[in-house]
Design a protein around this motif. Structure first.
Motif, PDB file in Angstrom:
ATOM      1  N   PRO A 147      67.260  62.519  54.792  1.00  0.00           N
ATOM      2  CA  PRO A 147      67.662  61.260  55.442  1.00  0.00           C
ATOM      3  C   PRO A 147      66.733  60.107  55.066  1.00  0.00           C
ATOM      4  O   PRO A 147      67.193  58.984  54.870  1.00  0.00           O
ATOM      5  N   GLU A 148      65.432  60.389  54.915  1.00  0.00           N
ATOM      6  CA  GLU A 148      64.488  59.331  54.516  1.00  0.00           C
ATOM      7  C   GLU A 148      64.839  58.786  53.134  1.00  0.00           C
ATOM      8  O   GLU A 148      64.809  57.583  52.912  1.00  0.00           O
ATOM      9  N   TYR A 149      65.180  59.689  52.204  1.00  0.00           N
ATOM     10  CA  TYR A 149      65.556  59.277  50.858  1.00  0.00           C
ATOM     11  C   TYR A 149      66.818  58.412  50.897  1.00  0.00           C
ATOM     12  O   TYR A 149      66.890  57.366  50.251  1.00  0.00           O
ATOM     13  N   LYS A 150      67.815  58.857  51.672  1.00  0.00           N
ATOM     14  CA  LYS A 150      69.062  58.105  51.758  1.00  0.00           C
ATOM     15  C   LYS A 150      68.826  56.698  52.299  1.00  0.00           C
ATOM     16  O   LYS A 150      69.341  55.718  51.749  1.00  0.00           O
ATOM     17  N   GLU A 204      66.983  49.860  49.201  1.00  0.00           N
ATOM     18  CA  GLU A 204      66.638  49.352  47.874  1.00  0.00           C
ATOM     19  C   GLU A 204      67.870  48.807  47.163  1.00  0.00           C
ATOM     20  O   GLU A 204      67.814  47.745  46.537  1.00  0.00           O
ATOM     21  N   TYR A 205      68.988  49.519  47.268  1.00  0.00           N
ATOM     22  CA  TYR A 205      70.225  49.080  46.626  1.00  0.00           C
ATOM     23  C   TYR A 205      70.701  47.762  47.219  1.00  0.00           C
ATOM     24  O   TYR A 205      71.079  46.842  46.493  1.00  0.00           O
ATOM     25  N   ASP A 206      70.665  47.653  48.541  1.00  0.00           N
ATOM     26  CA  ASP A 206      71.116  46.428  49.196  1.00  0.00           C
ATOM     27  C   ASP A 206      70.205  45.247  48.889  1.00  0.00           C
ATOM     28  O   ASP A 206      70.663  44.104  48.844  1.00  0.00           O
ATOM     29  N   ALA A 207      68.922  45.493  48.675  1.00  0.00           N
ATOM     30  CA  ALA A 207      67.971  44.419  48.399  1.00  0.00           C
ATOM     31  C   ALA A 207      67.986  43.993  46.931  1.00  0.00           C
ATOM     32  O   ALA A 207      67.515  42.907  46.600  1.00  0.00           O
ATOM     33  N   ALA A 208      68.528  44.831  46.061  1.00  0.00           N
ATOM     34  CA  ALA A 208      68.525  44.527  44.626  1.00  0.00           C
ATOM     35  C   ALA A 208      69.507  43.402  44.315  1.00  0.00           C
ATOM     36  O   ALA A 208      70.576  43.325  44.923  1.00  0.00           O
ATOM     37  N   PRO A 209      69.142  42.533  43.357  1.00  0.00           N
ATOM     38  CA  PRO A 209      70.096  41.518  42.909  1.00  0.00           C
ATOM     39  C   PRO A 209      71.345  42.193  42.317  1.00  0.00           C
ATOM     40  O   PRO A 209      71.288  43.346  41.891  1.00  0.00           O
ATOM     41  N   LYS A 210      72.444  41.469  42.308  1.00  0.00           N
ATOM     42  CA  LYS A 210      73.723  42.044  41.878  1.00  0.00           C
ATOM     43  C   LYS A 210      73.641  42.687  40.494  1.00  0.00           C
ATOM     44  O   LYS A 210      74.199  43.752  40.277  1.00  0.00           O
ATOM     45  N   HIS A 225      77.958  55.048  43.064  1.00  0.00           N
ATOM     46  CA  HIS A 225      78.132  54.045  44.108  1.00  0.00           C
ATOM     47  C   HIS A 225      78.704  54.678  45.375  1.00  0.00           C
ATOM     48  O   HIS A 225      78.387  54.257  46.493  1.00  0.00           O
ATOM     49  N   SER A 226      79.499  55.712  45.215  1.00  0.00           N
ATOM     50  CA  SER A 226      80.085  56.382  46.381  1.00  0.00           C
ATOM     51  C   SER A 226      79.006  56.999  47.273  1.00  0.00           C
ATOM     52  O   SER A 226      79.174  57.062  48.498  1.00  0.00           O
ATOM     53  N   HIS A 227      77.890  57.466  46.672  1.00  0.00           N
ATOM     54  CA  HIS A 227      76.778  57.962  47.486  1.00  0.00           C
ATOM     55  C   HIS A 227      76.284  56.854  48.418  1.00  0.00           C
ATOM     56  O   HIS A 227      76.126  57.059  49.620  1.00  0.00           O
ATOM     57  N   VAL A 228      76.032  55.696  47.849  1.00  0.00           N
ATOM     58  CA  VAL A 228      75.483  54.581  48.626  1.00  0.00           C
ATOM     59  C   VAL A 228      76.479  54.155  49.702  1.00  0.00           C
ATOM     60  O   VAL A 228      76.080  53.883  50.844  1.00  0.00           O
ATOM     61  N   LYS A 229      77.766  54.103  49.361  1.00  0.00           N
ATOM     62  CA  LYS A 229      78.778  53.721  50.352  1.00  0.00           C
ATOM     63  C   LYS A 229      78.791  54.695  51.524  1.00  0.00           C
ATOM     64  O   LYS A 229      78.812  54.284  52.689  1.00  0.00           O
ATOM     65  N   GLU A 230      78.763  55.989  51.239  1.00  0.00           N
ATOM     66  CA  GLU A 230      78.780  56.993  52.313  1.00  0.00           C
ATOM     67  C   GLU A 230      77.506  56.921  53.149  1.00  0.00           C
ATOM     68  O   GLU A 230      77.561  57.018  54.378  1.00  0.00           O
ATOM     69  N   ALA A 266      77.067  56.001  57.124  1.00  0.00           N
ATOM     70  CA  ALA A 266      76.369  56.903  58.047  1.00  0.00           C
ATOM     71  C   ALA A 266      75.239  56.171  58.757  1.00  0.00           C
ATOM     72  O   ALA A 266      75.023  56.345  59.962  1.00  0.00           O
ATOM     73  N   ARG A 267      74.522  55.329  58.011  1.00  0.00           N
ATOM     74  CA  ARG A 267      73.437  54.545  58.616  1.00  0.00           C
ATOM     75  C   ARG A 267      73.995  53.599  59.674  1.00  0.00           C
ATOM     76  O   ARG A 267      73.475  53.528  60.787  1.00  0.00           O
ATOM     77  N   ASP A 268      75.076  52.913  59.352  1.00  0.00           N
ATOM     78  CA  ASP A 268      75.665  51.957  60.283  1.00  0.00           C
ATOM     79  C   ASP A 268      76.227  52.654  61.527  1.00  0.00           C
ATOM     80  O   ASP A 268      76.241  52.067  62.604  1.00  0.00           O
TER      81      ASP A 268
END
Length: 105
Positions: free
Chosen positions: A22-25, A31-37, A51-56, A60-62
């Motif tokens: 969970p810490e890694y996720k 990091e992904y959300d903070a990165a420039p496009k 990208h599907s990993h990050v979306k899932e 889960a975080r939200d």
């Protein structure tokens, strides 16, 4: 015609699936959300993720699922810095038990 390999030996064993803590996720989503496009793909390539990993993981975080899995005894700073509520500006963390809290309250 008979096989030359014994029945019990598999020439190519199945690879094991990777597991993510969970810490890694939480760290990767932040990091992904903070990165420039134009650098988001570099994060995914470096970590060998889709990208599907990050979306899932973001969903889960939200929903609060990831914060319950993180060990609160060893990772309180991680929770405080990475658990941003959706819609809050950077630097305004959400209080997991009370909903969103603004920086001025």
């Amino acid at each position: 015609m008979t096989s030359t390999t014994p029945a019990g030996s598999d020439p190519a064993p199945r690879p094991k699936r990777r597991t993510f803590s969970p810490e890694y996720k939480l760290r990767i989503v932040a990091e992904y959300d903070a990165a420039p496009k134009n650098e988001k793909g570099a994060v995914l390539r470096r970590e060998r993720l889709y990208h599907s990993h990050v979306k899932e993981w973001r969903a889960a975080r939200d929903a609060g699922a990831l914060e319950k899995l993180v060990d609160q005894r060893t990772s309180p700073a991680l929770i405080a810095t990475l658990m941003l509520a959706p819609g809050l500006p950077a630097g305004e963390a959400a209080d997991p038990g009370q909903g969103a809290v603004t920086a001025g309250q």
